[in-house]
Write a protein that holds these residues in place. Structure first.
Motif, PDB file in Angstrom:
ATOM      1  N   UNK A 233       0.859  -1.193   0.000  1.00 53.57           N
ATOM      2  CA  UNK A 233       0.000   0.000   0.000  1.00 53.57           C
ATOM      3  C   UNK A 233       0.890   1.237   0.000  1.00 53.57           C
ATOM      4  N   UNK A 234       0.727   2.190  -0.940  1.00 51.41           N
ATOM      5  CA  UNK A 234       1.602   3.340  -1.021  1.00 51.41           C
ATOM      6  C   UNK A 234       1.555   4.173   0.244  1.00 51.41           C
ATOM      7  N   UNK A 235       2.685   4.718   0.579  1.00 50.42           N
ATOM      8  CA  UNK A 235       2.789   5.598   1.743  1.00 50.42           C
ATOM      9  C   UNK A 235       2.288   6.975   1.390  1.00 50.42           C
ATOM     10  N   UNK A 236       1.649   7.676   2.353  1.00 51.04           N
ATOM     11  CA  UNK A 236       1.172   9.032   2.101  1.00 51.04           C
ATOM     12  C   UNK A 236       2.321   9.988   1.824  1.00 51.04           C
ATOM     13  N   UNK A 237       3.515   9.633   2.280  1.00 48.62           N
ATOM     14  CA  UNK A 237       4.667  10.502   2.058  1.00 48.62           C
ATOM     15  C   UNK A 237       5.291  10.186   0.704  1.00 48.62           C
ATOM     16  N   UNK A 238       4.438  10.231  -0.337  1.00 41.03           N
ATOM     17  CA  UNK A 238       4.927   9.928  -1.676  1.00 41.03           C
ATOM     18  C   UNK A 238       5.899  11.009  -2.122  1.00 41.03           C
ATOM     19  N   UNK A 239       6.708  10.668  -3.133  1.00 36.75           N
ATOM     20  CA  UNK A 239       7.701  11.629  -3.588  1.00 36.75           C
ATOM     21  C   UNK A 239       7.029  12.894  -4.068  1.00 36.75           C
TER      22      UNK A 239
ATOM     23  N   UNK B 241      -9.409  16.905   1.140  1.00 37.44           N
ATOM     24  CA  UNK B 241      -8.186  16.168   0.803  1.00 37.44           C
ATOM     25  C   UNK B 241      -7.805  16.399  -0.651  1.00 37.44           C
ATOM     26  N   UNK B 242      -8.793  16.307  -1.515  1.00 40.40           N
ATOM     27  CA  UNK B 242      -8.493  16.492  -2.944  1.00 40.40           C
ATOM     28  C   UNK B 242      -8.068  17.927  -3.235  1.00 40.40           C
ATOM     29  N   UNK B 243      -8.722  18.887  -2.597  1.00 44.24           N
ATOM     30  CA  UNK B 243      -8.352  20.289  -2.788  1.00 44.24           C
ATOM     31  C   UNK B 243      -6.911  20.511  -2.344  1.00 44.24           C
ATOM     32  N   UNK B 244      -6.565  20.006  -1.163  1.00 44.99           N
ATOM     33  CA  UNK B 244      -5.209  20.191  -0.635  1.00 44.99           C
ATOM     34  C   UNK B 244      -4.180  19.536  -1.543  1.00 44.99           C
ATOM     35  N   UNK B 245      -4.432  18.305  -1.955  1.00 39.59           N
ATOM     36  CA  UNK B 245      -3.477  17.606  -2.823  1.00 39.59           C
ATOM     37  C   UNK B 245      -3.352  18.302  -4.176  1.00 39.59           C
ATOM     38  N   UNK B 246      -4.495  18.710  -4.731  1.00 44.53           N
ATOM     39  CA  UNK B 246      -4.468  19.345  -6.046  1.00 44.53           C
ATOM     40  C   UNK B 246      -3.757  20.675  -6.064  1.00 44.53           C
ATOM     41  N   UNK B 247      -3.843  21.435  -4.973  1.00 48.31           N
ATOM     42  CA  UNK B 247      -3.227  22.762  -4.916  1.00 48.31           C
ATOM     43  C   UNK B 247      -1.809  22.731  -4.349  1.00 48.31           C
ATOM     44  N   UNK B 248      -1.311  21.553  -4.030  1.00 47.31           N
ATOM     45  CA  UNK B 248       0.044  21.475  -3.485  1.00 47.31           C
ATOM     46  C   UNK B 248       0.969  20.639  -4.365  1.00 47.31           C
ATOM     47  N   UNK B 249       0.530  20.380  -5.593  1.00 57.15           N
ATOM     48  CA  UNK B 249       1.365  19.617  -6.514  1.00 57.15           C
ATOM     49  C   UNK B 249       1.385  18.132  -6.241  1.00 57.15           C
ATOM     50  N   UNK B 250       0.357  17.611  -5.557  1.00 57.17           N
ATOM     51  CA  UNK B 250       0.317  16.189  -5.197  1.00 57.17           C
ATOM     52  C   UNK B 250      -0.798  15.442  -5.929  1.00 57.17           C
ATOM     53  N   UNK B 251      -1.159  15.903  -7.114  1.00 54.15           N
ATOM     54  CA  UNK B 251      -2.284  15.291  -7.821  1.00 54.15           C
ATOM     55  C   UNK B 251      -2.018  13.839  -8.197  1.00 54.15           C
ATOM     56  N   UNK B 252      -0.760  13.420  -8.188  1.00 53.27           N
ATOM     57  CA  UNK B 252      -0.444  12.022  -8.475  1.00 53.27           C
ATOM     58  C   UNK B 252      -0.967  11.084  -7.385  1.00 53.27           C
TER      59      UNK B 252
ATOM     60  N   UNK C 266      -5.768  12.481  12.980  1.00 55.51           N
ATOM     61  CA  UNK C 266      -4.933  11.684  12.082  1.00 55.51           C
ATOM     62  C   UNK C 266      -4.948  12.257  10.669  1.00 55.51           C
ATOM     63  N   UNK C 267      -6.135  12.658  10.210  1.00 57.82           N
ATOM     64  CA  UNK C 267      -6.244  13.249   8.873  1.00 57.82           C
ATOM     65  C   UNK C 267      -5.436  14.538   8.778  1.00 57.82           C
ATOM     66  N   UNK C 268      -5.594  15.414   9.748  1.00 62.47           N
ATOM     67  CA  UNK C 268      -4.872  16.679   9.732  1.00 62.47           C
ATOM     68  C   UNK C 268      -3.369  16.483   9.791  1.00 62.47           C
ATOM     69  N   UNK C 269      -2.914  15.500  10.554  1.00 60.34           N
ATOM     70  CA  UNK C 269      -1.478  15.222  10.652  1.00 60.34           C
ATOM     71  C   UNK C 269      -0.896  14.879   9.290  1.00 60.34           C
ATOM     72  N   UNK C 270      -1.657  14.178   8.473  1.00 58.11           N
ATOM     73  CA  UNK C 270      -1.170  13.771   7.156  1.00 58.11           C
ATOM     74  C   UNK C 270      -1.323  14.853   6.091  1.00 58.11           C
ATOM     75  N   UNK C 271      -2.391  15.649   6.165  1.00 60.50           N
ATOM     76  CA  UNK C 271      -2.692  16.553   5.054  1.00 60.50           C
ATOM     77  C   UNK C 271      -2.274  18.002   5.294  1.00 60.50           C
ATOM     78  N   UNK C 272      -2.229  18.454   6.525  1.00 58.46           N
ATOM     79  CA  UNK C 272      -1.906  19.856   6.755  1.00 58.46           C
ATOM     80  C   UNK C 272      -0.466  20.199   6.399  1.00 58.46           C
ATOM     81  N   UNK C 273       0.400  19.190   6.330  1.00 61.16           N
ATOM     82  CA  UNK C 273       1.791  19.468   5.964  1.00 61.16           C
ATOM     83  C   UNK C 273       1.906  19.966   4.523  1.00 61.16           C
TER      84      UNK C 273
END
Length: 408
Positions: free
Chosen positions: A1-7, A331-342, A392-399
């Motif tokens: 399972x991929x780690x949330x700390x993807x490249x 989650x999608x908004x944060x990932x999409x606006x932080x260059x993590x759309x992959x 737990x969610x905030x710990x992973x996504x707020x970074x």
């Protein structure tokens, strides 16, 4: 399972514009999603405090107000304040505007926390009025037309204004509004304000989670494109059905009211958001969205069958429905606006944890009403589970909130 700390794309520190500059660049979600999460923890935390006898008053109304007018409103304003200007290609929201909403919503929540519901409802209503004003003034200079489903977003804002205003009137003159109108205003505020924008925004945004054709997409045009009006009228029709269901419930036609609400939601989603056609195995975000969208009509169906259990089943709508949906869209908004759309279709452990804990919190809260001898303990357990999920969610996504999208 991929780690949330993807490249992640490589940035040196001096290349990043900084958190506050990103907020000031028209991305209020970066601030309001954090504030909303904290207010959610505050509003939910009242139940463990009551179960442990740290507070000696029943926090029902206080909890509801902080969750609706604080927690969820921060996410609504953060999303619309970020997405709306981009959709219409208009001036983005300034840092001053973002800070104004932040201060107002925090203050409103604190007013509720200290039992001053009049000022809390007033500040909330004023905040929504300011949001609508800012959206409409920008609408006049638009270069594009919003998706037709956004008529439901504006209908939801009207529910918030109507419900909030009447709550203020009720505080000032408790006998000035009859029972049916008072109940309708409460339903408009607590449910219509959230449900209608979920329907409208969901029809535009959620097909992206599943790779489905987007029926809300039209060619860029300031004039109404061909086919826009019929879809807008269909959205308005479904919105009116929801409002009619509030009228029925306010007049004690409970079976009919809940059934009509569930029908309106299913009708709109079936036509505009056919997730029943979507494939599975598209990642954690897509699975969570599917569960959230099922939970909302399911809760109303259960209320239609057992209206005497409304207080329990409404939490199917609010916990595994609205709450889960809020954090997944965020989650999608944060990932999409932080260059993590992959990461959109990855099997993110943090999202699966959020999904599992939100469902557990919902089941614990619903079951509490069947266990009167330990009801308060179950309310405390359900609240604690919700809080753990959000932390737990905030710990992973707020970074990612201080990361910009290097492709934008």
């Amino acid at each position: 399972m991929p780690n949330d700390n993807a490249s992640q794309p490589s940035h040196s520190s001096f290349e990043r514009p900084g958190y506050w500059k990103l907020v000031a660049a028209g991305e209020p979600y970066r601030l309001l999603f954090v504030v909303g999460s904290v207010l959610g923890l505050l509003g939910i935390g009242l139940w463990p405090a009551y179960a442990l006898k740290w507070i000696d008053f029943y926090p029902g109304l206080m909890h509801a107000r902080i969750m609706i007018e604080g927690f969820l409103t921060c996410f609504v304003v953060g999303f619309l304040g970020t997405a709306f200007p981009r959709l219409l290609d208009v001036k983005r929201f300034s840092l001053e505007e973002s800070l104004t909403w932040t201060v107002a919503l925090i203050t409103a929540s604190l007013c509720h926390l200290f039992g001053n519901y009049l000022w809390g409802d007033f500040l909330f209503t004023l905040s929504i009025l300011l949001l609508v004003y800012n959206l409409l003034t920008r609408f006049a200079s638009r270069k594009d037309t919003p998706p037709p489903g956004f008529i439901l977003v504006m209908l939801g804002m009207l529910c918030a204004l109507f419900g909030g205003t009447l709550q203020v009137v009720i505080h000032l003159s408790p006998d000035g509004i009859n029972y049916a109108m008072s109940t309708f205003s409460r339903l408009a505020l607590n449910q219509g304000y959230l449900l209608l924008p979920v329907m409208g925004i969901g029809a535009f945004l959620i097909p992206r989670f599943f790779g489905l054709p987007n029926r809300q997409n039209f060619p860029e045009s300031k004039k109404l494109p061909v086919g826009w009006i019929p879809r807008a009228l269909f959205a308005l029709f479904c919105g009116i059905l929801v409002l009619a269901s509030f009228v029925l419930e306010a007049n004690n036609y409970l079976h009919t009211g809940y059934s009509l609400r569930a029908f309106a939601i299913l009708l709109y989603f079936f036509r505009e958001l056919p997730i029943h056609q979507a494939k599975f195995n598209q990642g954690a975000l897509a699975l969570s969205i599917r569960i959230a969208l099922i939970s909302i009509p399911l809760g109303y169906i259960l209320m239609a069958i057992w209206p005497e259990r409304q207080a329990a089943f409404i939490h199917v709508v609010f916990i595994s429905g609205f709450s889960l949906l809020t954090f997944i869209v965020a989650s999608r908004v944060i990932l999409g606006h932080s260059g993590q759309s992959h990461m959109f279709r990855k099997n993110l452990k943090s999202v699966y944890a959020l999904l599992a804990l939100m469902c557990l919190a919902m089941l614990t809260r619903v079951s509490a009403d069947w266990l009167p001898s330990v009801r308060m303990n179950h309310l405390g357990y359900a609240a604690a589970t919700w809080m753990i999920a959000v932390i737990l969610w905030g710990t992973q996504f707020f970074k990612y909130l201080s990361h910009e999208d290097c492709e934008s």
